[in-house]
Design a protein around this motif. Structure first.
Motif, short mmCIF file in Angstrom:
data_model
loop_
_atom_site.label_atom_id
_atom_site.label_comp_id
_atom_site.label_asym_id
_atom_site.label_seq_id
_atom_site.Cartn_x
_atom_site.Cartn_y
_atom_site.Cartn_z
N PRO A 91 0.84 -1.20 0.00
CA PRO A 91 0.00 0.00 0.00
C PRO A 91 0.88 1.24 0.00
N GLY A 144 1.06 5.51 0.46
CA GLY A 144 0.45 6.79 0.81
C GLY A 144 0.94 7.81 -0.19
N ALA A 145 1.59 8.86 0.31
CA ALA A 145 2.14 9.87 -0.59
C ALA A 145 3.53 9.47 -1.09
N TRP A 170 6.33 9.37 0.62
CA TRP A 170 7.34 10.29 1.14
C TRP A 170 8.48 9.61 1.88
N SER A 171 8.31 8.36 2.31
CA SER A 171 9.31 7.78 3.22
C SER A 171 10.61 7.47 2.49
N PRO A 172 11.70 8.13 2.86
CA PRO A 172 12.96 7.84 2.18
C PRO A 172 13.62 6.54 2.64
N GLY A 193 5.91 19.11 7.44
CA GLY A 193 5.12 19.25 6.23
C GLY A 193 3.76 18.62 6.46
N ALA A 253 1.45 8.68 7.37
CA ALA A 253 2.16 9.43 8.42
C ALA A 253 2.13 8.64 9.73
N ILE A 291 -3.84 -3.74 5.17
CA ILE A 291 -4.08 -2.44 4.53
C ILE A 291 -5.06 -1.65 5.39
N ARG A 343 14.21 18.54 17.97
CA ARG A 343 12.79 18.73 18.25
C ARG A 343 12.44 17.98 19.52
C1 LIG Z 1 9.58 16.48 2.92
C2 LIG Z 1 9.40 15.55 4.07
C3 LIG Z 1 9.16 16.08 5.33
C4 LIG Z 1 8.98 15.21 6.41
N1 LIG Z 1 8.79 15.76 7.64
C5 LIG Z 1 8.67 14.94 8.69
C6 LIG Z 1 8.50 15.45 9.99
O1 LIG Z 1 8.46 16.66 10.21
N2 LIG Z 1 8.40 14.58 11.02
C7 LIG Z 1 8.44 13.23 10.82
O2 LIG Z 1 8.33 12.49 11.80
N3 LIG Z 1 8.58 12.70 9.59
C8 LIG Z 1 8.70 13.53 8.55
N4 LIG Z 1 8.85 12.99 7.30
C9 LIG Z 1 8.67 11.55 7.13
C10 LIG Z 1 7.21 11.27 6.68
O3 LIG Z 1 6.30 11.84 7.55
C11 LIG Z 1 6.98 9.76 6.63
O4 LIG Z 1 7.80 9.27 5.60
C12 LIG Z 1 5.53 9.34 6.37
O5 LIG Z 1 5.43 7.96 6.62
C13 LIG Z 1 5.12 9.60 4.94
O6 LIG Z 1 3.76 9.34 4.74
P1 LIG Z 1 3.28 8.84 3.31
O7 LIG Z 1 1.82 9.03 3.21
O8 LIG Z 1 4.11 9.43 2.25
O9 LIG Z 1 3.58 7.29 3.45
P2 LIG Z 1 4.42 6.33 2.48
O10 LIG Z 1 5.84 6.75 2.47
O11 LIG Z 1 3.73 6.19 1.18
O12 LIG Z 1 4.27 4.97 3.30
C14 LIG Z 1 4.86 4.79 4.56
C15 LIG Z 1 4.60 3.35 5.02
O13 LIG Z 1 3.21 3.21 5.31
C16 LIG Z 1 2.64 2.20 4.48
N5 LIG Z 1 1.29 2.64 4.15
C17 LIG Z 1 0.92 3.79 3.56
N6 LIG Z 1 -0.42 3.83 3.46
C18 LIG Z 1 -0.90 2.69 4.00
C19 LIG Z 1 -2.20 2.14 4.19
N7 LIG Z 1 -3.29 2.77 3.80
N8 LIG Z 1 -2.29 0.93 4.80
C20 LIG Z 1 -1.21 0.27 5.22
N9 LIG Z 1 0.04 0.73 5.06
C21 LIG Z 1 0.19 1.94 4.46
C22 LIG Z 1 3.56 2.08 3.29
O14 LIG Z 1 3.50 0.82 2.68
C23 LIG Z 1 4.91 2.31 3.95
O15 LIG Z 1 5.35 1.14 4.58
C24 LIG Z 1 9.03 13.81 6.21
C25 LIG Z 1 9.27 13.29 4.94
C26 LIG Z 1 9.46 14.15 3.89
C27 LIG Z 1 9.70 13.58 2.55
#
Ligand SMILES: Cc1cc2nc3c(=O)[nH]c(=O)nc-3n(C[C@H](O)[C@H](O)[C@H](O)COP(=O)(O)OP(=O)(O)OC[C@H]3O[C@@H](n4cnc5c(N)ncnc54)[C@H](O)[C@@H]3O)c2cc1C
Length: 503
Positions: A64, A66-67, A69-71, A137, A145, A216, A400
């Protein structure tokens, strides 16, 4: 059918380009137009369960998204079926008759898993409510998240997953409604979502922070507080290293009085140049919460001091001119930050959501952190900066603060936490310098955890050591939810398997 296939098998790369899924078959989960949220998520959950069974029959793992974003690549899985959730993003009010006695329905919202933090925040604010914390963000999905324990720096709050009151989770074996033992939603509401109810504290604590490994997540019940205003103060100040002692004991008032307002702050963040952190000005951000009023002068996110992207734009320069790293970082800090409202600037206010920024993708981002017990800050922080700088780390270092967060796998597991972030341009030298910081903390016996979404360099043994009994409880909860090992393996990936979460 709320799930549609997107094109042919191909590649998918995450938001910051840190990982690529090869041979990916992509699908999207989309919102419908049902009047009642429970009807809509019942239809979606059934489709997701059918889709999981089809993936298993096709001998493909699933991931699954999300956005994206996770590096740390917890969102990457090759030769898999990917489920984009971004368009499954409606939010629904909850009625007084939908909750158990004693629960305040007006504070709660039913959120489809792909709704962005930004969208959830806006919906709450329309209703006079607010999230109480979030990351820097707001472009992550709410489920994404929570999956990794995203946090900000509200000093008396935990992580974003603390907002969750209930979750709908789909596995090949069933559609489940997971709540704490005391219960939240009425039986009739849960029956309407097509889910089997599981009221269980340990399972709920596992589901609050599942790292994408517990099935999921299709929907969440999200809690809120009454809407409030924040007044930001942002400035560049040379910080006395004695201030670390005040922060370590939670004397944020003294820190605020010295560098901003003589008031109790609600949010404190310090960004330093690791090359002489206390000789060069640090970038400080404070937020002071005030009761909501309608007639505050509106300000843009920029005027409210959101975002500090300029810091990430230095990549090549820092790598090519190592002798100039300290001054270059300082230059970027000045360019990227000095514009915030300082104490003598006209006062600006915003809601919580207005103070957050959306984000542009940054190629070649490095992103890592350590979460330590706040009481270790004074003894560990200068050491961390010294080791990081000595080995060529080329990012600023951010501190933080947060309280213990909910969820068995929450990295903020100390009663009071200081989270130290290393965010900026990616280079091998920076990654190595971070590894030396980790080594140094181990050698010096400073306990710490790492962020699931960032370059965490963890393995299963280390996760087990860091989380102790809570890791065992998380795995036991997972096995109760998915007793069939084949179902657990369906959610596996190279990264998640190596962390011991899916096998
Ligand atoms: C620019 C930037 C700024 C950030 N700032 C912060 C911050 O201030 N503080 C902080 O703590 N982190 C921060 N992060 C990290 C960010 O919050 C996490 O990477 C977060 O998990 C991203 O959410 P996403 O929706 O992109 O999830 P994704 O990266 O798409 O997914 C994260 C995980 O969740 C799983 N997942 C997603 N959706 C579902 C679903 N519906 N069901 C089951 N599993 C799912 C995915 O498979 C993956 O394992 C930042 C990252 C970036 C790129």
């Amino acid at each position: 059918m709320p799930i549609v296939r997107l094109g042919d098998e191909g590649r998918w790369t995450n938001y910051h380009g840190t990982g690529t899924c090869e041979g990916a078959t992509r699908f999207a989960l989309r919102s419908g137009d049902a009047v009642r949220g429970r009807d809509e998520i019942a239809i979606a959950a059934k489709s997701v369960q059918d889709w999981l069974k089809q993936a298993a029959a096709a001998k493909r793992r699933v991931r699954p998204l999300g956005a994206g974003w996770s590096p740390s690549n917890v969102n990457i899985s090759s030769q898999s079926w990917l489920l984009h959730t971004r368009r499954f993003n409606r939010c629904f009010r909850i009625g007084a008759g939908d909750v158990r006695p004693g629960i305040d329905a007006s504070a709660l919202m039913l959120v489809e898993a792909g709704a962005l933090v930004d969208e959830v925040s806006d919906k709450f604010e329309e209703q006079g409510r607010s999230l109480w914390t979030s990351g820097a963000g707001n472009g992550q999905t709410f489920a994404g998240a929570c999956a990794t324990g995203t946090h900000g720096s509200m000093i008396a709050r935990g992580g974003i997953q603390d907002h969750i009151r209930a979750a709908q989770i789909v596995t090949p074996g069933g559609v489940y409604w997971i709540e704490p033992g005391a219960g939240v939603m009425s039986d009739a509401f849960i029956a309407g979502t097509g889910s089997a109810v599981l009221r269980d504290d340990a399972l709920f604590a596992a589901a609050q922070l599942p790292v994408g490994s517990l099935g999921i997540v299709t929907a969440l019940v999200v809690d809120s507080v009454p809407k409030f205003l924040v007044r930001p103060i942002q400035n560049l100040r040379k910080v006395d290293c004695a201030a670390l002692d005040w922060l370590a004991v939670g004397n944020f008032r003294r820190f605020s009085a010295a560098y901003a307002l003589d008031r109790d702050p609600d949010f404190v963040q310090m960004i330093v140049n690791p090359y002489k952190p206390f000789k060069r000005p640090a970038m400080l951000r404070f937020l002071y919460c005030e009761p909501w009023r309608e007639d505050y002068p509106r300000a843009t996110p920029g005027q409210l001091g959101a975002g500090y992207d300029a810091l990430s734009l230095l990549g090549r320069l820092l790598n090519d001119y190592p002798w100039a790293r300290g001054p270059l970082l300082q230059f970027a800090m000045k360019q990227g930050y000095a514009s915030g409202p300082d104490v003598d600037a006209p006062t600006v206010y915003g809601s919580w959501g207005e103070g957050l920024d959306t984000h542009r993708p940054l190629a070649d981002l490095f992103n890592a952190s350590v979460t330590i017990d706040r009481s270790d800050l004074a003894r560990a922080f200068e050491r961390i900066c010294a080791v990081y700088a000595k080995h060529g780390g080329s990012t600023v270092v951010t501190v933080r603060f947060m309280e213990r967060a909910q969820g068995l796998l929450a990295p903020a597991r100390f009663a009071h936490n200081a989270v130290i972030d290393f965010d900026g341009p990616r280079s091998q030298r920076t990654a190595d310098a971070y590894a030396r910081v980790v080594e140094c903390l181990d050698v010096e016996g400073v306990g710490f955890t790492r962020h699931w979404a960032k370059s965490c360099r963890l393995d299963a043994a280390r996760v087990a050591a860091d989380y102790g009994n809570d890791f065992g409880r998380w795995r036991a909860a997972r096995d109760r939810l998915m007793p069939d090992p084949a179902h657990r393996a369906l959610f596996g990936s190279e990264v998640l398997d190596s962390l011991g979460l899916t096998c």
